[in-house]
Design a protein around this motif. Sequence first.
Motif, mmCIF file in Angstrom:
data_model
loop_
_atom_site.group_PDB
_atom_site.id
_atom_site.type_symbol
_atom_site.label_atom_id
_atom_site.label_comp_id
_atom_site.label_asym_id
_atom_site.label_seq_id
_atom_site.Cartn_x
_atom_site.Cartn_y
_atom_site.Cartn_z
ATOM 1 N N GLY A 14 7.323 16.329 -6.337
ATOM 2 C CA GLY A 14 5.957 15.883 -6.092
ATOM 3 C C GLY A 14 5.872 14.585 -5.321
ATOM 4 N N ALA A 15 6.785 13.663 -5.577
ATOM 5 C CA ALA A 15 6.679 12.344 -4.962
ATOM 6 C C ALA A 15 6.865 12.401 -3.461
ATOM 7 N N SER A 16 7.712 13.275 -2.987
ATOM 8 C CA SER A 16 7.960 13.298 -1.559
ATOM 9 C C SER A 16 7.189 14.405 -0.852
ATOM 10 N N THR A 17 7.241 15.622 -1.382
ATOM 11 C CA THR A 17 6.613 16.696 -0.634
ATOM 12 C C THR A 17 5.098 16.614 -0.680
ATOM 13 N N ASN A 18 4.561 15.903 -1.615
ATOM 14 C CA ASN A 18 3.116 15.694 -1.618
ATOM 15 C C ASN A 18 2.672 14.927 -0.384
ATOM 16 N N ASN A 19 3.581 14.183 0.224
ATOM 17 C CA ASN A 19 3.189 13.301 1.317
ATOM 18 C C ASN A 19 3.942 13.559 2.614
ATOM 19 N N PHE A 134 16.625 6.035 4.883
ATOM 20 C CA PHE A 134 15.953 6.807 3.841
ATOM 21 C C PHE A 134 15.122 5.890 2.954
ATOM 22 N N SER A 135 14.191 6.505 2.248
ATOM 23 C CA SER A 135 13.338 5.799 1.293
ATOM 24 C C SER A 135 13.712 6.223 -0.115
ATOM 25 N N HIS A 136 14.054 5.260 -0.942
ATOM 26 C CA HIS A 136 14.294 5.513 -2.370
ATOM 27 C C HIS A 136 13.048 5.158 -3.151
ATOM 28 N N ALA A 137 12.774 5.912 -4.194
ATOM 29 C CA ALA A 137 11.702 5.536 -5.111
ATOM 30 C C ALA A 137 12.030 6.054 -6.499
ATOM 31 N N VAL A 185 0.867 7.486 -6.043
ATOM 32 C CA VAL A 185 0.897 6.116 -5.502
ATOM 33 C C VAL A 185 2.224 5.833 -4.813
ATOM 34 N N ILE A 186 3.318 6.045 -5.534
ATOM 35 C CA ILE A 186 4.631 5.699 -4.986
ATOM 36 C C ILE A 186 5.021 6.658 -3.863
ATOM 37 N N GLY A 187 4.684 7.940 -4.009
ATOM 38 C CA GLY A 187 4.984 8.895 -2.950
ATOM 39 C C GLY A 187 4.239 8.595 -1.663
ATOM 40 N N SER A 188 2.997 8.133 -1.771
ATOM 41 C CA SER A 188 2.229 7.759 -0.585
ATOM 42 C C SER A 188 2.859 6.568 0.124
ATOM 43 N N LEU A 189 3.387 5.635 -0.652
ATOM 44 C CA LEU A 189 4.057 4.482 -0.054
ATOM 45 C C LEU A 189 5.343 4.917 0.657
ATOM 46 N N GLN A 190 6.054 5.880 0.076
ATOM 47 C CA GLN A 190 7.233 6.413 0.753
ATOM 48 C C GLN A 190 6.847 7.073 2.074
ATOM 49 N N ALA A 191 5.774 7.842 2.055
ATOM 50 C CA ALA A 191 5.317 8.489 3.281
ATOM 51 C C ALA A 191 4.960 7.456 4.342
ATOM 52 N N MET A 192 4.350 6.364 3.923
ATOM 53 C CA MET A 192 3.987 5.321 4.881
ATOM 54 C C MET A 192 5.222 4.667 5.476
ATOM 55 N N GLU A 193 6.266 4.508 4.667
ATOM 56 C CA GLU A 193 7.525 3.976 5.196
ATOM 57 C C GLU A 193 8.086 4.904 6.272
ATOM 58 N N ALA A 194 8.018 6.208 6.031
ATOM 59 C CA ALA A 194 8.508 7.167 7.025
ATOM 60 C C ALA A 194 7.687 7.104 8.306
ATOM 61 N N ILE A 195 6.366 7.008 8.169
ATOM 62 C CA ILE A 195 5.497 6.923 9.347
ATOM 63 C C ILE A 195 5.813 5.673 10.159
ATOM 64 N N LYS A 196 5.948 4.537 9.492
ATOM 65 C CA LYS A 196 6.236 3.285 10.197
ATOM 66 C C LYS A 196 7.577 3.361 10.911
ATOM 67 N N TYR A 197 8.565 3.973 10.256
ATOM 68 C CA TYR A 197 9.877 4.079 10.896
ATOM 69 C C TYR A 197 9.802 4.948 12.140
#
Length: 256
Positions: A14-19, A134-137, A185-197
């Motif tokens: 859920g944390a990653s594929t949701n975003n 990669f993004s860890h959470a 919340v945390i998954g959305s932040l991971q997605a934002m890290e991927a977008i910025k990268y």
Amino acid sequence: MNFPLPYLLDDGIGASTNNLNVLQLHQANTFMQPFDSPLHRFNQREVMIRQTRGSHQSRKTTTTADVGKAKVQSAKETMEAINPDVTVNTYRTFIDSENILDIIKDYDFVIDGTDNFPAKFLINDACVMAKKPFSHAGIIRFKGQLMTYVPGQGPCYRCVFKNPPPKDAVPTCKQAGVIGAMGGVIGSLQAMEAIKYILGVGDLLTGYLLTYDALKMEFRKIKLPSDTSKCPICGEHPTITKLIDYEQVECDGVHL
């Protein structure tokens, strides 16, 4: 740092594929690797699976309609329904030291949404060896944390957490509980890290651990040690030269 950092698990797919669908901005391939099993119960944090089309084309309503279907297949169908132009590659298999390098080789950025420490250390070590960002959470109860690793730009997960914690040192997700909203919340932040990268904009969480306490509604950005020379995997003289399959402990017998 003069205080210990907590080991936190994560909330699975859920944390990653949701975003991950945010990467549709680049018609991106998305990599999903849960420890997959057919759905056998409703899980309030896995909002990208077990969903059915609502009254509006882009509206999704969480239901139990996909119980009995593989998680990766359910997630793939949901994501493709949102945007049929995105390519979704699924891997219904456990990652291990034999297959992970081959799986991640074609991807520009990896999001770790796993819920166990053997997978987290394996993903870290494989990404370091393959020079993959990669993004860890991790989340548990009302707390979460995340950090981003970019080769040559800061510490990796093993720089901060040397080895998996001893057995029973950290409660399992079933024992401690996981709040679905925390995964969002945390998954959305991971997605934002991927977008910025991918876009090459903003400041990534390289060299920092971002923690979130939902009960206090507080974020804290902790600076990590910049000296990575003695890290056993990304340091100047690595002692870990082969990937390790640590023993997997079941989450009280419940497949996530």
